[in-house]
Design an enzyme around this catalytic site. Structure first.
Site, short mmCIF file in Angstrom:
data_model
loop_
_atom_site.label_atom_id
_atom_site.label_comp_id
_atom_site.label_asym_id
_atom_site.label_seq_id
_atom_site.Cartn_x
_atom_site.Cartn_y
_atom_site.Cartn_z
CE LYS A 1 -3.73 -2.56 2.27
NZ LYS A 1 -4.68 -2.62 3.40
CE1 TYR B 1 -8.72 -3.89 0.29
CE2 TYR B 1 -8.24 -1.93 -1.00
CZ TYR B 1 -7.83 -2.95 -0.16
OH TYR B 1 -6.51 -3.02 0.24
CG ASN C 1 -3.51 -3.38 6.82
OD1 ASN C 1 -3.39 -2.90 5.69
ND2 ASN C 1 -4.48 -4.22 7.12
CG HIS D 1 -4.73 -6.76 -1.00
ND1 HIS D 1 -5.99 -6.76 -0.45
CD2 HIS D 1 -4.76 -7.64 -2.03
CE1 HIS D 1 -6.75 -7.62 -1.14
NE2 HIS D 1 -6.02 -8.17 -2.11
CD GLU E 1 -8.29 -9.71 -4.37
OE1 GLU E 1 -7.08 -9.93 -4.09
OE2 GLU E 1 -9.19 -9.71 -3.51
P1 IDP Z 1 -7.28 -7.99 4.78
O1 IDP Z 1 -6.52 -6.86 4.11
O2 IDP Z 1 -6.49 -8.61 5.90
O3 IDP Z 1 -7.81 -9.02 3.80
P2 IDP Z 1 -10.04 -7.06 5.01
O4 IDP Z 1 -10.97 -7.39 6.13
O5 IDP Z 1 -10.30 -7.70 3.67
O6 IDP Z 1 -8.54 -7.33 5.51
O7 IDP Z 1 -10.06 -5.48 4.83
C1 IDP Z 1 -9.46 -4.86 3.73
C2 IDP Z 1 -8.67 -3.66 4.22
O8 IDP Z 1 -9.60 -2.73 4.75
C3 IDP Z 1 -7.69 -3.92 5.36
O9 IDP Z 1 -6.44 -4.40 4.92
C4 IDP Z 1 -7.58 -2.57 6.00
O10 IDP Z 1 -6.69 -1.71 5.26
C5 IDP Z 1 -8.99 -2.02 5.85
N1 IDP Z 1 -9.81 -2.28 7.05
C6 IDP Z 1 -10.38 -3.44 7.42
N2 IDP Z 1 -11.05 -3.31 8.58
C7 IDP Z 1 -10.91 -2.01 8.93
C8 IDP Z 1 -11.38 -1.24 10.05
O11 IDP Z 1 -12.06 -1.72 10.96
N3 IDP Z 1 -11.01 0.08 10.07
C9 IDP Z 1 -10.26 0.66 9.11
N4 IDP Z 1 -9.80 -0.03 8.04
C10 IDP Z 1 -10.11 -1.35 7.96
MG MG Z 2 -9.33 -9.03 2.41
#
Ligand code: IDP
Ligand code: MG
Length: 163
Positions: free
Chosen positions: A23, A63, A126, A129, A140
């Site tokens: 990211k 997403y 974080n 992805h 994707e």
């Molecule tokens: P992942 O990236 O581990 O697959 P997902 O649940 O698919 O996680 O969520 C996609 C992205 O959305 C996450 O990597 C993160 O950047 C963001 N995200 C997920 N949950 C939250 C939240 O509760 N607050 C803010 N951002 C979130």
């Molecule tokens: Mg995900």
């Protein structure tokens, strides 16, 4: 070696491909090399790689399962705000292996030793992805890469020492 090669040197279905992208925070913090090296040292293969600023349409497609969640719009704004390093990563069980390498979504829960557990503090920022299933990986990859950007090759060490 024969086991994992088709005639013509192409891989059999023993390997998977997954979409990974670093990211904007990873690129902006100068951590691209450190993170890519963790994927390489595990033995997985970089089948495609490019730096790009994703369009809103591309980010929304990736997403789309999160549409309607409170974090969805800010996430799209963030991911499209700067460069990302997108990769297709290939290898045996590449999808699960990558999910383990990156760690849990929320860095509070991500174990030390994982990318998120070592480099991230914030759930949105974080770092990385990685696709969570074979079906999503296929979908994707197509959003960010055309088929001629994905290379098929085998590193000499793979058959003998890794797989
Ligand atoms: P992942 O990236 O581990 O697959 P997902 O649940 O698919 O996680 O969520 C996609 C992205 O959305 C996450 O990597 C993160 O950047 C963001 N995200 C997920 N949950 C939250 C939240 O509760 N607050 C803010 N951002 C979130
Ligand atoms: Mg995900």
């Amino acid at each position: 070696m024969d086991k994992i090669l088709r005639k013509g040197g192409k891989r059999k279905g023993l390997t998977e491909r997954t979409l990974v992208f670093l990211k904007p925070e990873a690129v902006m913090r100068g951590l691209v090399g450190k993170i890519v090296s963790r994927i390489e040292r595990r033995g997985l293969t970089i089948a495609a790689m490019k730096l790009l600023q994703p369009t809103r349409k591309q980010a929304e497609k990736i997403y789309e399962v999160h549409k309607g969640m409170n974090f969805y719009e800010p996430l799209i704004d963030h991911v499209t705000s700067g460069p990302i390093l997108a990769m297709v990563i290939e290898g045996p069980n590449a999808i699960s292996i990558l999910r383990n390498i990156i760690g849990k979504t929320n860095p509070i829960e991500a174990q030390p030793g994982t990318i998120r557990g070592d480099f991230a503090l914030n759930v949105q920022k974080n770092m990385i992805h990685a696709s969570d299933s074979l079906e999503n990986a296929k979908k994707e990859i197509k959003i960010l890469f055309s088929s001629d950007e994905i290379l098929e090759y085998q590193k000499p060490t793979e058959a003998q020492y890794m797989f």
